[in-house]
Motif scaffolding. Structure first.
Motif, mmCIF file in Angstrom:
data_model
loop_
_atom_site.group_PDB
_atom_site.id
_atom_site.type_symbol
_atom_site.label_atom_id
_atom_site.label_comp_id
_atom_site.label_asym_id
_atom_site.label_seq_id
_atom_site.Cartn_x
_atom_site.Cartn_y
_atom_site.Cartn_z
ATOM 1 N N GLY A 50 -1.817 0.821 6.976
ATOM 2 C CA GLY A 50 -1.825 1.611 8.198
ATOM 3 C C GLY A 50 -1.033 2.902 8.045
ATOM 4 N N LEU A 51 0.114 2.817 7.369
ATOM 5 C CA LEU A 51 0.922 4.016 7.141
ATOM 6 C C LEU A 51 0.193 5.029 6.255
ATOM 7 C CD1 LEU A 51 4.424 2.340 6.603
ATOM 8 C CD2 LEU A 51 3.694 3.675 8.591
ATOM 9 N N LYS A 52 -0.547 4.506 5.287
ATOM 10 C CA LYS A 52 -1.322 5.407 4.416
ATOM 11 C C LYS A 52 -2.419 6.110 5.206
ATOM 12 C CE LYS A 52 -4.287 5.449 0.316
ATOM 13 N NZ LYS A 52 -4.938 4.629 -0.729
ATOM 14 N N ARG A 53 -3.104 5.349 6.085
ATOM 15 C CA ARG A 53 -4.183 5.944 6.877
ATOM 16 C C ARG A 53 -3.646 7.004 7.840
ATOM 17 N NH1 ARG A 53 -5.912 0.562 6.668
ATOM 18 N NH2 ARG A 53 -4.945 0.088 8.695
ATOM 19 N N GLN A 54 -2.415 6.850 8.261
ATOM 20 C CA GLN A 54 -1.792 7.830 9.153
ATOM 21 C C GLN A 54 -1.218 9.029 8.398
ATOM 22 O OE1 GLN A 54 0.827 5.996 12.256
ATOM 23 N NE2 GLN A 54 0.128 4.057 11.377
ATOM 24 N N GLY A 55 -1.307 8.985 7.067
ATOM 25 C CA GLY A 55 -0.812 10.083 6.267
ATOM 26 C C GLY A 55 0.695 10.137 6.158
ATOM 27 N N LEU A 56 1.343 8.990 6.378
ATOM 28 C CA LEU A 56 2.805 8.949 6.342
ATOM 29 C C LEU A 56 3.352 8.562 4.978
ATOM 30 C CD1 LEU A 56 3.434 7.218 9.793
ATOM 31 C CD2 LEU A 56 3.664 9.640 9.232
ATOM 32 N N ILE A 57 2.576 7.811 4.203
ATOM 33 C CA ILE A 57 3.022 7.411 2.871
ATOM 34 C C ILE A 57 1.876 7.548 1.880
ATOM 35 C CG2 ILE A 57 4.679 5.735 3.825
ATOM 36 C CD1 ILE A 57 2.744 3.517 2.773
ATOM 37 N N GLU A 58 2.254 7.489 0.616
ATOM 38 C CA GLU A 58 1.286 7.466 -0.481
ATOM 39 C C GLU A 58 1.577 6.226 -1.310
ATOM 40 O OE1 GLU A 58 -0.258 10.930 -3.233
ATOM 41 O OE2 GLU A 58 1.686 10.219 -3.948
ATOM 42 N N ILE A 59 0.540 5.461 -1.627
ATOM 43 C CA ILE A 59 0.707 4.277 -2.458
ATOM 44 C C ILE A 59 0.450 4.673 -3.900
ATOM 45 C CG2 ILE A 59 -0.058 1.920 -2.904
ATOM 46 C CD1 ILE A 59 -0.980 1.753 0.012
ATOM 47 N N GLN A 60 1.467 4.563 -4.741
ATOM 48 C CA GLN A 60 1.386 4.957 -6.129
ATOM 49 C C GLN A 60 1.407 3.730 -7.023
ATOM 50 O OE1 GLN A 60 4.739 7.615 -6.550
ATOM 51 N NE2 GLN A 60 3.668 9.309 -5.549
ATOM 52 N N GLY A 61 1.269 3.953 -8.299
ATOM 53 C CA GLY A 61 1.245 2.829 -9.244
ATOM 54 C C GLY A 61 2.553 2.082 -9.342
ATOM 55 N N GLN A 62 3.676 2.793 -9.086
ATOM 56 C CA GLN A 62 4.995 2.178 -9.196
ATOM 57 C C GLN A 62 5.649 1.868 -7.864
ATOM 58 O OE1 GLN A 62 6.158 1.296 -12.224
ATOM 59 N NE2 GLN A 62 4.205 2.080 -13.001
ATOM 60 N N GLY A 63 5.000 2.258 -6.756
ATOM 61 C CA GLY A 63 5.624 2.002 -5.467
ATOM 62 C C GLY A 63 4.990 2.818 -4.355
ATOM 63 N N ILE A 64 5.712 2.981 -3.258
ATOM 64 C CA ILE A 64 5.231 3.775 -2.136
ATOM 65 C C ILE A 64 6.154 4.965 -1.925
ATOM 66 C CG2 ILE A 64 4.031 1.906 -0.949
ATOM 67 C CD1 ILE A 64 6.464 1.433 0.764
ATOM 68 N N LYS A 65 5.560 6.090 -1.547
ATOM 69 C CA LYS A 65 6.287 7.366 -1.427
ATOM 70 C C LYS A 65 6.097 7.907 -0.017
ATOM 71 C CE LYS A 65 6.565 12.045 -3.329
ATOM 72 N NZ LYS A 65 5.992 12.985 -4.310
ATOM 73 N N LEU A 66 7.190 8.378 0.564
ATOM 74 C CA LEU A 66 7.149 8.990 1.881
ATOM 75 C C LEU A 66 6.579 10.402 1.796
ATOM 76 C CD1 LEU A 66 8.081 8.444 4.846
ATOM 77 C CD2 LEU A 66 10.223 9.599 4.241
ATOM 78 N N LEU A 67 5.628 10.729 2.658
ATOM 79 C CA LEU A 67 5.032 12.061 2.669
ATOM 80 C C LEU A 67 5.631 12.898 3.790
ATOM 81 C CD1 LEU A 67 1.275 11.231 2.012
ATOM 82 C CD2 LEU A 67 2.991 12.015 0.376
#
Length: 280
Positions: free
Chosen positions: A263-280
């Motif tokens: 849900g956070l990714k769809r809202q453009g708040l985070i990015e899911i990367q290969g090593q973890g999640i990143k705040l946008l």
């Protein structure tokens, strides 16, 4: 009508050097008569005619007495209490009042030991005294419960089974939290809020710890965002992370975590990367 073992609002009718007397009702009509509130419990500036909220119990001489202190448990309730002393009469529990709460030997399951905690139920014995019992199955409601799915309830952790953890629901029913639904450490005697997951035809209640539906994901999403901000915008967890690590970090199941970060990714708040999640 005054209720023994519970809170009552009573009127001050007399003042003496050692305290106040409260109106406990006419003794000839199921009342208690005048009830003493010892001086040490009298609130400052209390006057005759004032109403006070007090707990009523029996003192060591079996006289009705009042206190403005609130005990750890009241009549008709369950609690986990510490054994202050054991003697030839039984075990005495610390329930927050000067006179400890007796558990007779016949009411102990298992046999109680000093300085250990036990879940008990508070009841009136055959002589009308307040007592506690560890044999409390008969005091639980055996009828089919009327809770609704997803309803918030208060539970008391009362033991473990091969399938999970047994809890007492709303001082009334047995419930169970299956191991797969345990998202945080649980301790014997712990009180917490939980939710009705399912009520079976036979009356068995399944309990879950996480708030169901969108509200649960919203609260979890905020927790993830808070941890991201505290970790300079990156956390080494993602949808492939070990479920136990997710439970320790966020007190939730992996399924809930994946829904939240999705849900956070769809809202453009985070990015899911290969090593973890990143705040946008």
């Amino acid at each position: 009508m005054v209720k023994l073992g519970q809170m009552n609002r009573l009127k001050v009718i007399k003042q003496v050097d050692f305290g106040l007397f409260l109106d406990g009702g006419n003794k000839d009509i199921d009342g208690f008569g005048e009830i003493l509130l010892p001086r040490r419990y009298v609130p400052e500036n209390t006057q005759i005619g004032d109403d006070l909220d007090v707990f009523i119990y029996l003192d060591s001489e079996d006289q009705y007495i009042a206190t403005t202190e609130t005990p750890k448990v009241m009549l008709g309730q369950f609690a986990c209490l510490n054994v202050a002393m054991v003697n030839q009469v039984g075990a005495f529990l610390d329930w927050g009042l000067p006179k400890d709460l007796l558990v007779p030997f016949a009411q102990q399951r298992p046999k109680m030991e000093e300085d250990r905690h036990y879940v008990v139920y508070v009841y009136l014995d055959n002589s009308g005294r307040i007592a506690a019992t560890g044999r409390y199955d008969k005091h639980l409601n055996q009828s089919k419960p009327e809770y609704k799915s997803r309803q918030k309830v208060n539970v008391l952790v009362a033991g473990r089974t091969d399938l999970g953890t047994k809890v007492i629901v709303e001082n009334a029913h047995w419930g169970q939290i299956f191991q797969s639904d345990i998202t945080q450490p649980l301790k014997y005697g712990q009180k917490l809020e939980a939710f009705i997951k399912k009520i079976h035809e036979n009356g068995n209640i399944d309990i879950m710890l996480e708030q169901p539906g969108y509200a649960k994901i919203d609260a979890l999403s905020q927790s993830i965002l808070n941890k991201l901000h505290a970790s300079r915008g990156f956390l080494p967890v993602h949808d492939k992370t070990d479920p136990e690590l997710i439970r320790r970090l966020f007190l939730c199941s992996k399924k809930s975590f994946k829904q939240a970060i999705g849900g956070l990714k769809r809202q453009g708040l985070i990015e899911i990367q290969g090593q973890g999640i990143k705040l946008l």
